[in-house]
Design an enzyme around this catalytic site. Structure first.
Site, PDB file in Angstrom:
ATOM      1  N   HIS A   8     -28.058  66.531 -38.382  1.00 14.77           N
ATOM      2  CA  HIS A   8     -27.115  65.599 -38.992  1.00 14.77           C
ATOM      3  C   HIS A   8     -27.001  65.903 -40.486  1.00 14.77           C
ATOM      4  CE1 HIS A   8     -28.522  62.688 -35.592  1.00 14.77           C
ATOM      5  NE2 HIS A   8     -27.651  63.584 -35.154  1.00 14.77           N
ATOM      6  N   TYR A   9     -26.725  67.131 -40.823  1.00 16.45           N
ATOM      7  CA  TYR A   9     -26.728  67.565 -42.214  1.00 16.45           C
ATOM      8  C   TYR A   9     -25.549  66.940 -42.966  1.00 16.45           C
ATOM      9  CZ  TYR A   9     -29.630  70.893 -39.800  1.00 16.45           C
ATOM     10  OH  TYR A   9     -30.587  71.445 -38.991  1.00 16.45           O
TER      11      TYR A   9
END
Length: 541
Positions: free
Chosen positions: A477-478
């Site tokens: 979930h950058y």
């Protein structure tokens, strides 16, 4: 390197993922507008992309993912971990678990309080609603969209372990919540997915393909952007290649260039184009176009260790996923009935607090009535099992993404700095203890044959944290690496209209712009960002 002559469109978009595909389609809805979309990956023709359970086949496919790995992490025993991102039309939404999580209202109110006008929850809720179509009629009225193109459904496949999980959650004070994307997130329930008629639907399939049919969108696959082109400080287009060392092509934008490559690739492209920290650009031998030290910084991601339990007295996904039972599940899926073939990999959740004194949830417990072989990516265990994971919803640890050279075929340095924050470690420990508390409740305890990992021998706080350090993985979930902020924030990369500071006609529209990580998966907020960006861009003319 030889170059071909340029072509010109109104807008040039880099990346055909959740943001880029949706943004291109929205821009092309205006009469006379032309859009060129450059996607580094291939077309989304792999049949497993459309099959929800095909997630296990595509997420580890090197043809469909960027081969990124994190730098060794000081607080995870010096380990490197995969940094998976989609490398295909549809982006990460073509390979992910299809979970649709918006986050908490206060996530976006927090963005606004940082000085980002128009990004409070009341401002962004209409954009969440615009994208989605709740096809099963569920959800809190006033919060859910009914007429968008992206189908969102509740989990329809039933499993008794899910009910036992909800009973256990209730026993420790976590109430049932039927719509975690509605009025409030807190509580336990089943996930929602971007699945329509039993198949994965992402923004490329829901929006982009219709725009291509109109002739207003030119999608070019296998086209890797090598740099943003500038005339002084005015962005004029993109240079790209189809293969390493190949002939460079150029495409120009009459109006704007828009980067939608995700939180790992967008900052790297900015850096090799002369936008970033002067010291890094100097090391890359790239002339400075705009000195923005925040480019590539503020990288955030979720981090989760998992607990795996051998199950007795209840069926699990493992039981249905092989032999005759799998054939039966396949038939059910083909005939439109609930099936393990038509679901995501994570089914249940509990959003809750590490401390009762908190005013909102900071922990997520995930629940899957299935388990995977330790050390084998995406391979289901031979024995029945269930898996629980713990996340801190809003980790404070932050890291960076930095180009190693101007060669965009060389992977960037990715350092999330997992567990660097003491508070992150505290909350994660509370989450692991919460898993143990759930498993000890009678509803679940009667189905626990054995805790496989970390195992019953791991008991003390130090032992649980040692396990988290050696086994935990990122959530993929950058975000945050080109963060949005006011001019008073020296680390802000874009303003609240998503325009890159110090240059003209260049915007970033993807998870990079998130000033803080939202409380959950990032795909839904990324789509919201694209919807809002489309209005901002069209209003600007």
């Amino acid at each position: 390197m030889a170059r071909t002559s340029p072509e010109t469109f109104d807008y040039v978009i880099v990346g055909a993922g959740s943001a880029g595909a949706l943004l291109a389609a929205r821009l092309a809805e205006r009469d006379g507008v032309t859009v060129c979309v450059l996607e580094a990956g291939p077309k989304d023709s792999n049949p497993f992309i459309g099959i929800p359970a095909g997630f296990l086949k595509v997420i580890f496919d090197p043809k469909l993912t960027w081969g990124f790995t994190t730098e060794p992490g000081e607080h995870i025993d010096g380990r490197t971990v995969p940094a998976l991102q989609g490398h295909v039309v549809g982006g990460s939404a073509a390979i992910n678990g299809m979970v649709y999580t918006r986050g908490q209202a206060d996530d976006f109110n927090g963005w606004a309080q940082l000085g980002n006008r128009g990004w409070g929850y009341a401002d962004v809720l209409p954009y969440f609603m615009k994208t989605e179509r709740r096809t099963d009629g569920g959800g809190d009225e006033g919060y859910r969209g009914r007429s968008g193109k992206l189908p969102i459904v509740d989990l329809h496949w039933k499993n008794p372990l899910l009910d036992r999980f909800f009973e256990a959650a209730g026993a420790i004070g976590i109430p049932r919540n039927r719509d975690f994307n509605g009025k409030a997130q807190e509580g336990a329930g089943t996930y929602q997915y971007n699945i329509g008629r039993g198949k994965r639907v992402n923004t490329a399939r829901a929006f982009l393909k219709d725009g291509i049919k109109t002739g207003r969108i030119d999608l070019r696959t296998g086209a890797r952007a090598t740099r943003v082109l500038f005339d002084g400080t005015v962005a004029t287009g993109i240079e790209y290649v189809f293969e390493r060392g190949g002939t460079a092509s150029r495409v120009h934008a009459r109006r704007e260039v828009i980067l939608c490559s995700g939180a790992l690739n967008t900052p790297r492209l900015l850096q090799v184009s002369g936008i970033g920290a002067p010291a890094l650009l100097g090391a890359l031998n790239v002339p400075v176009v705009s000195a923005l030290p925040g480019v590539g910084e503020n990288l955030r991601d979720h981090f989760t260790p998992r607990t795996v339990v051998r199950v007795k007295g209840a069926p699990t996904i493992n039981d249905y996923a092989r032999g005759p039972k799998l054939i039966g599940q396949g038939v059910r899926w083909l005939t439109g009935r609930p099936s393990v073939v038509g679901i995501g990999v994570v089914l249940g959740h509990a959003f809750w607090k590490s401390d009762p004194a908190l005013d909102r949830a900071d922990i997520l417990i995930t629940f899957t009535p299935g388990s995977f072989k330790e050390g084998f990516l995406g391979v289901l265990d031979d024995q029945p099992g269930m898996t629980l994971g713990a996340w801190q919803l809003r980790p404070e640890s932050s890291g960076y993404v930095r180009a190693r050279s101007t060669d965009v075929f060389e992977t960037p340095a990715v350092q999330p700095n997992y567990l660097a924050s003491q508070n992150d470690r505290r909350v994660l420990l509370a989450g692991q203890k919460m898993i143990r508390e759930l498993l000890a409740q009678p509803a679940l305890a009667r189905h626990v044959a054995q805790e496989v990992i970390p195992g019953s021998a791991v008991q003390s706080d130090d032992e649980l944290m040692a396990y988290a350090r050696r086994q935990g993985l990122g959530g993929y979930h950058y975000c945050g690496t080109a963060k949005m902020g006011p001019a008073s924030d020296p680390m802000a990369v874009v303003d609240d209209k998503l325009r890159v500071r110090g240059v003209q006609r260049l915007r970033v529209v993807d998870a990079s712009i998130m000033p803080d990580i939202p409380s959950g998966n990032t795909n839904a907020p990324t789509m919201m960002i694209a919807e809002k960006a489309a209005d901002l861009i069209l209003q600007a003319g």
